[in-house]
Design a protein around this motif. Sequence first.
Motif, mmCIF file in Angstrom:
data_model
loop_
_atom_site.group_PDB
_atom_site.id
_atom_site.type_symbol
_atom_site.label_atom_id
_atom_site.label_comp_id
_atom_site.label_asym_id
_atom_site.label_seq_id
_atom_site.Cartn_x
_atom_site.Cartn_y
_atom_site.Cartn_z
ATOM 1 N N ASP A 164 7.971 -1.818 4.570
ATOM 2 C CA ASP A 164 6.776 -1.421 3.813
ATOM 3 C C ASP A 164 6.989 -0.059 3.145
ATOM 4 O OD1 ASP A 164 3.734 -1.656 3.335
ATOM 5 O OD2 ASP A 164 3.934 0.286 4.332
ATOM 6 N N LEU A 219 4.710 7.317 4.480
ATOM 7 C CA LEU A 219 4.038 6.347 3.617
ATOM 8 C C LEU A 219 3.604 5.086 4.357
ATOM 9 C CD1 LEU A 219 6.402 6.689 0.502
ATOM 10 C CD2 LEU A 219 4.198 7.795 0.871
ATOM 11 N N LYS A 255 7.164 0.974 -1.010
ATOM 12 C CA LYS A 255 6.430 2.057 -1.686
ATOM 13 C C LYS A 255 7.410 2.985 -2.421
ATOM 14 C CE LYS A 255 2.723 1.477 1.622
ATOM 15 N NZ LYS A 255 2.291 1.697 3.000
ATOM 16 N N ASP A 305 6.279 -3.203 8.753
ATOM 17 C CA ASP A 305 5.953 -1.803 9.023
ATOM 18 C C ASP A 305 7.088 -1.139 9.790
ATOM 19 O OD1 ASP A 305 3.087 -1.564 8.093
ATOM 20 O OD2 ASP A 305 2.872 -3.242 9.472
ATOM 21 N N LYS A 353 1.989 -5.075 -2.814
ATOM 22 C CA LYS A 353 3.247 -4.435 -3.202
ATOM 23 C C LYS A 353 4.302 -5.446 -3.655
ATOM 24 C CE LYS A 353 2.098 -2.793 0.571
ATOM 25 N NZ LYS A 353 1.820 -2.358 1.934
ATOM 26 N N ILE A 397 -4.429 -2.262 10.591
ATOM 27 C CA ILE A 397 -3.678 -1.493 9.590
ATOM 28 C C ILE A 397 -2.273 -2.035 9.381
ATOM 29 C CG2 ILE A 397 -4.981 0.649 9.920
ATOM 30 C CD1 ILE A 397 -2.563 1.691 11.548
ATOM 31 N N ALA A 398 -1.779 -2.805 10.371
ATOM 32 C CA ALA A 398 -0.414 -3.337 10.250
ATOM 33 C C ALA A 398 -0.382 -4.441 9.193
ATOM 34 C CB ALA A 398 0.049 -3.878 11.598
ATOM 35 N N GLY A 414 1.116 3.986 7.588
ATOM 36 C CA GLY A 414 0.149 4.394 8.609
ATOM 37 C C GLY A 414 0.457 3.811 9.976
ATOM 38 N N THR A 415 0.945 2.570 9.985
ATOM 39 C CA THR A 415 1.235 1.909 11.262
ATOM 40 C C THR A 415 2.343 2.655 12.006
ATOM 41 O OG1 THR A 415 0.563 -0.204 10.320
ATOM 42 C CG2 THR A 415 1.948 -0.292 12.301
HETATM 43 N N1 HSE Z 1 0.699 -1.644 6.798
HETATM 44 C C1 HSE Z 1 0.550 -0.578 5.863
HETATM 45 C C2 HSE Z 1 0.535 0.744 6.620
HETATM 46 C C3 HSE Z 1 -0.723 -0.793 5.091
HETATM 47 O O1 HSE Z 1 0.476 0.711 7.852
HETATM 48 O O2 HSE Z 1 0.623 1.790 5.996
HETATM 49 C C4 HSE Z 1 -0.849 0.055 3.859
HETATM 50 O O3 HSE Z 1 0.161 -0.193 2.922
#
Ligand code: HSE
Length: 324
Positions: free
Chosen positions: A210, A167, A214, A205, A114, A197-198, A169-170
């Motif tokens: 983050d 938007l 987006k 996050d 990004k 995922i972080a 996930g973390t």
């Molecule tokens: N760290 C981001 C999330 C990864 O948790 O969504 C995906 O962009």
Amino acid sequence: MQNNSPPLRVSIIGFGAVGQGVATLLQDLPHVEVVAVADSRGVALTPNLGTLLSRKRAGRPIANSDLTALEVIRTIEHDIVVEVTPTNIENGEPGLTHMREAIKNRRSIVTSNKGPLVVAFHELVQLARENDVALRYEATVGGAMPIINLVRETLAGNRILDIMGVLNGTCNYILTRMAEEALDYDQVLSEAQDMGIAEADPTYDVMGIDTASKVVILANSFFDKNVTYADVAVTGIDRITPDALRLAHQRGFAIKLIGEVQELTVSPKMIPIGHPLNVGGTLNAASILTDHAGEITVAGKGAGSIETASAIVSDILSIQKERC
Ligand code: HSE
């Protein structure tokens, strides 16, 4: 049908969770040849992807050459640079230099990074246009959840009035676990980090950075805006307590970190429990408000190695189709 065109030559620049996911999926893809893989320590030329993945997972070096990632981009003949180094929204580096050099050398870009798009969106789009190469970035927003290509291609007959959604996930995983099990914020954050995922820096996050990135990418892509991170009003989830989540639940609401693209805001919001944006765990969801089709809501895996890699492979295959 036989494909007689020469293989598409690809480099993978960045070999963390997403880069390894891409290598895993490209192993089974005919007509795509990986010419080089770069991690932060060095470059493997003409790699055997299976061997490379095993070495990486064992913590061993992957390099078999003295080249740098930038030298690969500049000097090795290939068609697509898959730029998957970690996001840096301060200055976009090292991804921004990788992307500028790739485009100047007439290579297309597919990315989940990004940072460069947040810092220099219109410059990169313009540069790609001038050099007649593709810049595809489905994986930057929502991981495997379709949104960029969905809006650009499938919803092309509509004017997009707004996009809002979950938007990150973390954050969603943290809020879901805190709500369901009254766990502490720190405890769940370390679980999200263990799941891979972080972000490399997890404050990206939880502080909403983050999600704001987006929002910037969507605003620049679909709302005729020229904005960066500084234009977004951002509040993270670091002050949300299990008590606040419990009270909201008693009143029929969930608390979600919502990015709102027209407004350029990111903040925790109360969402009715039955609302389509009330998705759980690591899921992302986005509502796209259009003039003709009304509201379209999508949901899906917003993070994860293979999930994000699948969006990258879709972009690679789209470029391949355009070439035929
Ligand atoms: N760290 C981001 C999330 C990864 O948790 O969504 C995906 O962009």
